[in-house]
Write a protein that holds these residues in place. Structure first.
Motif, mmCIF file in Angstrom:
data_model
loop_
_atom_site.group_PDB
_atom_site.id
_atom_site.type_symbol
_atom_site.label_atom_id
_atom_site.label_comp_id
_atom_site.label_asym_id
_atom_site.label_seq_id
_atom_site.Cartn_x
_atom_site.Cartn_y
_atom_site.Cartn_z
ATOM 1 N N GLY A 29 85.321 78.637 -2.451
ATOM 2 C CA GLY A 29 84.032 78.176 -2.945
ATOM 3 C C GLY A 29 82.891 79.152 -2.839
ATOM 4 O O GLY A 29 81.788 78.875 -3.325
ATOM 5 N N THR A 30 83.113 80.331 -2.236
ATOM 6 C CA THR A 30 82.006 81.255 -1.985
ATOM 7 C C THR A 30 81.299 81.679 -3.261
ATOM 8 O O THR A 30 80.066 81.630 -3.351
ATOM 9 N N TYR A 88 73.308 75.250 1.075
ATOM 10 C CA TYR A 88 74.254 75.399 -0.032
ATOM 11 C C TYR A 88 75.674 75.477 0.525
ATOM 12 O O TYR A 88 75.999 76.350 1.324
ATOM 13 N N ASP A 89 76.508 74.554 0.068
ATOM 14 C CA ASP A 89 77.840 74.337 0.612
ATOM 15 C C ASP A 89 78.895 74.926 -0.325
ATOM 16 O O ASP A 89 79.132 74.413 -1.415
ATOM 17 N N GLY A 90 79.525 76.011 0.138
ATOM 18 C CA GLY A 90 80.643 76.598 -0.597
ATOM 19 C C GLY A 90 81.934 76.489 0.193
ATOM 20 O O GLY A 90 82.809 77.358 0.089
ATOM 21 N N ARG A 91 82.075 75.422 0.960
ATOM 22 C CA ARG A 91 83.270 75.210 1.780
ATOM 23 C C ARG A 91 84.474 74.940 0.881
ATOM 24 O O ARG A 91 84.376 74.244 -0.133
ATOM 25 N N GLU A 92 85.633 75.471 1.296
ATOM 26 C CA GLU A 92 86.859 75.240 0.542
ATOM 27 C C GLU A 92 87.235 73.760 0.562
ATOM 28 O O GLU A 92 86.817 73.011 1.446
ATOM 29 N N THR A 93 88.048 73.343 -0.408
ATOM 30 C CA THR A 93 88.526 71.963 -0.463
ATOM 31 C C THR A 93 90.050 71.938 -0.478
ATOM 32 O O THR A 93 90.711 72.883 -0.902
ATOM 33 N N ALA A 94 90.585 70.818 -0.007
ATOM 34 C CA ALA A 94 92.035 70.609 -0.058
ATOM 35 C C ALA A 94 92.447 70.303 -1.498
ATOM 36 O O ALA A 94 91.727 69.608 -2.218
ATOM 37 N N PRO A 95 93.596 70.796 -1.939
ATOM 38 C CA PRO A 95 94.069 70.495 -3.290
ATOM 39 C C PRO A 95 94.283 69.002 -3.490
ATOM 40 O O PRO A 95 94.454 68.240 -2.531
ATOM 41 N N ARG A 96 94.294 68.579 -4.760
ATOM 42 C CA ARG A 96 94.528 67.176 -5.076
ATOM 43 C C ARG A 96 95.885 66.690 -4.582
ATOM 44 O O ARG A 96 96.064 65.508 -4.288
ATOM 45 N N ALA A 97 96.843 67.595 -4.514
ATOM 46 C CA ALA A 97 98.192 67.203 -4.113
ATOM 47 C C ALA A 97 98.383 67.189 -2.605
ATOM 48 O O ALA A 97 99.461 66.842 -2.121
ATOM 49 N N ALA A 98 97.337 67.561 -1.843
ATOM 50 C CA ALA A 98 97.473 67.609 -0.381
ATOM 51 C C ALA A 98 97.489 66.201 0.197
ATOM 52 O O ALA A 98 96.815 65.296 -0.293
ATOM 53 N N SER A 99 98.267 66.037 1.267
ATOM 54 C CA SER A 99 98.324 64.752 1.963
ATOM 55 C C SER A 99 98.128 64.981 3.451
ATOM 56 O O SER A 99 98.151 66.114 3.936
ATOM 57 N N GLU A 100 97.963 63.889 4.194
ATOM 58 C CA GLU A 100 97.698 64.014 5.620
ATOM 59 C C GLU A 100 98.880 64.569 6.398
ATOM 60 O O GLU A 100 98.736 64.956 7.546
ATOM 61 N N SER A 101 100.041 64.627 5.771
ATOM 62 C CA SER A 101 101.222 65.192 6.434
ATOM 63 C C SER A 101 101.418 66.670 6.106
ATOM 64 O O SER A 101 102.475 67.229 6.381
ATOM 65 N N GLY A 143 87.820 85.059 -1.762
ATOM 66 C CA GLY A 143 88.916 84.111 -1.635
ATOM 67 C C GLY A 143 88.686 83.058 -0.582
ATOM 68 O O GLY A 143 89.605 82.324 -0.231
ATOM 69 N N GLY A 144 87.442 82.944 -0.086
ATOM 70 C CA GLY A 144 87.145 82.003 0.985
ATOM 71 C C GLY A 144 85.973 81.104 0.669
ATOM 72 O O GLY A 144 85.694 80.780 -0.486
#
Length: 609
Positions: free
Chosen positions: A160-161, A121-134, A105-106
């Motif tokens: 992304g693991t 090799y980069d399996g870092r998590e990403t912010a969802p499309r709906a995420a904003s800077e606030s 889950g990470g």
């Protein structure tokens, strides 16, 4: 093997026969190339500080944070698997036995050496499309308290693991993908003994009891954490891992498992998150070019941004190298006051640059157009000139200007970073892995998912988005490089590291550590101890810690005499003691083969032949 390898048997006993074999076949359609045997006895080191002997091997070695995970990787290597094969088996077992630190889950960063080329090799998590800077601001525009944000759906990034490991396996795997899940599926199905460290983590945790799945799985009816030695089956995780074994990463990122994850994030009781099925399905792991930096007689290769680890480590080491050499950096077997002063000052300067410049390279350009500008020798010499007899103080370190063009980025305020686990492996063919893997804080977002199985157990979801800056702008309205943006990967401190001889290009070491932002200090000090001071891997990992994230200095509790702390305070460091729980793993090449060390502060061990 020498006496250290034999003494390892005090920590770990593996039998060759008459043990529990995989209870459920993996794939009936494929020839099984690897047969896992669950260890008959799996003693765990107690929580706290426990001396480790170090381990000498001749042909290959694997180091991980839990003996069951190390053994899984060892059995894969014995069966002819590659370093990447072993890393996959180790990670899946860690998901089960060390759920507070990492899992499916990470996310993770994996450094790989194939005998000629180093790849990241980069399996870092990403912010969802709906995420904003606030994302982490309250109704008044102020940042949420850390735990208020972390223990919620808001903090969960797209994992992304698994997708990253699948990418690495396609390039470097030897054994079938499905076979590598046998250890974790067996242990999850048949049960494993709760370790002292997992028990202690459960006892110290408060928010995990709020999760409906975790509360009944990890705690008794009276709300007490499961005791060390309790045999725990995780049937939900076994079923999820079977699906991933059979169908690859798409079994996690699409279908019922993904639907369950999305529902638990979006349906969180308190602060729901925004991960969607589209976010899950479209996640992309990335192969990146590593950053390799010459230092002394070595070439140190580490992960590029979105990790800040390599750049900050090599800034620290590069600044120290600009200073006059110390005759005696060690005092009574530990780092001395003068070396600590320099190390802490170099750390303050490096962290000032880190907090201004480093973020996801898909969103932020490096200063001067090249991340290596931060490691330019002339620039580091300028930074080293700022180190004097007195500390610059907790607010005195300012970022420099390593590029030709002044950047508009604002400095990110200091905020907490936690968690993580590290794996180092060298296989019989000389391929090497350094992989640091995380769900961020202990038990991540404190959200457990069962993959829609309805069975007991499951896996923990990350709180990786809290590695973004909670504030998107500084007080002047300038943007912070590491602010939240849709699809962005949060800045990390993970520092998986491979070291080579500059002349021969021979692999010298694989190492790394968990520990949030302090990963940088732990790994930097281990490199100095092994490569500059000539200590072996275990001796290097045993040394006491000292860190600063730019503010006060913290020395590992109970490991330094009072006069050292007093001397640092006289120099202006505002030093005090604190528990600093690293989890270093290191494997170094020797004339006879390899020598591995495991951090005495955790339960890790090294195995090999």
């Amino acid at each position: 093997m020498d006496f250290r390898s034999v003494s390892f048997r005090r920590y770990w006993l593996v039998t060759v026969a008459s043990v529990c074999v995989l209870s459920t076949p993996l794939l009936a359609t494929s020839e099984v190339a690897f047969q896992y045997e669950a260890p008959a006895i799996a003693p765990e080191a107690a929580s706290g500080y426990n001396e480790k002997p170090g381990w000498a091997t001749e042909r290959f070695a694997v180091a991980a944070a839990n003996p069951l995970a190390t053994d899984a990787g060892y059995q894969v290597l014995k069966a002819g698997g590659s370093a990447v094969d072993a890393a996959i088996a180790v990670q899946m077992v860690l998901t089960l036995v060390e759920p507070q630190s990492s899992g499916i889950g990470g996310g993770a960063f994996l450094m790989h050496y194939d005998g000629s080329e180093v790849k990241a090799y980069d399996g870092r998590e990403t912010a969802p499309r709906a995420a904003s800077e606030s994302l982490f601001l309250n109704g008044g525009g102020e940042p949420l308290e850390f735990m208020e944000a972390a223990a919620s759906g808001l903090s969960v990034g797209v994992p992304g693991t698994v997708r990253m490991l699948e990418m690495a396996h396609e390039k470097h795997g030897k054994l079938p993908w499905a076979d590598l899940f046998a250890p974790a599926i067996t242990l999850a199905q048949d049960g494993f003994e709760v370790s002292p460290r997992l028990h202690a983590s459960l006892a110290a945790e408060e928010r995990l009891r709020d999760d409906p799945l975790a509360s009944v799985f990890y705690y008794t009816d009276e709300g007490e954490p499961l005791p060390a030695g309790h045999r725990l089956q995780n049937l939900a995780l076994a079923e999820v891992l079977r699906k991933i074994a059979e169908n690859g990463s798409k079994a996690l990122h699409t279908g019922p498992v993904a639907e369950d994850l999305v529902q638990r994030v979006q349906g969180h009781d308190g602060r729901p998150g925004a991960i969607s099925l589209e976010d899950m399905a479209t996640y992309v792991a990335k192969a990146r070019d590593p950053l390799c930096t010459d230092w002394q007689d070595y070439r140190v290769c580490g992960f590029p941004p979105p990790s800040s680890g390599h750049l900050t480590i090599m800034q620290i080491l590069g600044i120290l190298e600009q200073l006059p050499a110390l005759d005696e950096p060690l005092e009574e077997g530990r780092p001395g006051t003068e070396w600590l002063h320099r190390f802490l000052e170099a750390s303050r300067l490096a962290f000032a640059d880190r907090n201004k410049f480093i973020a996801d390279p898909d969103f932020v350009n490096p200063p001067g157009g090249d991340w290596n500008s931060m490691l330019d020798e002339e620039y580091l010499a300028e930074r080293a000139e700022l180190i004097g007899e007195q500390s610059v103080g907790v607010d005195g370190a300012e970022p420099g200007n390593p590029g030709e063009v002044e950047t508009a980025w604002a400095v990110q305020p200091i905020q907490p970073e936690y968690g993580t686990s590290h794996i180092s492996i060298v296989d019989e063919e000389g391929n090497a892995v350094a992989m640091t893997t995380t769900i961020e804080a202990a038990f991540g977002s404190r959200i457990m998912a069962d993959g829609g199985t309805g069975l007991p157990g499951g896996y923990l979801l990350n709180n990786e988005l809290t590695d973004f800056s909670f504030r998107p702008l500084d007080s002047d309205g300038s943007p912070i490089a590491n602010r939240v943006e849709a699809g962005k990967r949060p800045r990390s401190s993970m520092s998986p590291t491979l070291v080579f001889d500059r002349e021969s290009n021979e692999l010298i070491a694989s190492l790394g550590s968990p520990g949030g932002a302090a990963i940088i200090h732990y790994t930097a000090k281990a490199l100095v101890a092994m490569l500059d001071w000539g200590l072996d891997a275990q001796e290097a990992l045993d040394l006491p810690h000292a860190i600063t994230l730019g503010g006060p200095a913290y020395l590992e509790e109970g490991r330094y005499p009072a006069h050292v702390i007093e001397a640092l305070n006289e120099l202006g460091h505002e030093a005090s003691e604190r528990e600093l729980v690293s989890g270093l793993q290191a494997i170094q090449r020797t004339e006879e083969g390899f020598f591995g060390g495991a951090d005495p502060r955790r339960e890790g061990v090294v195995m090999g032949d």
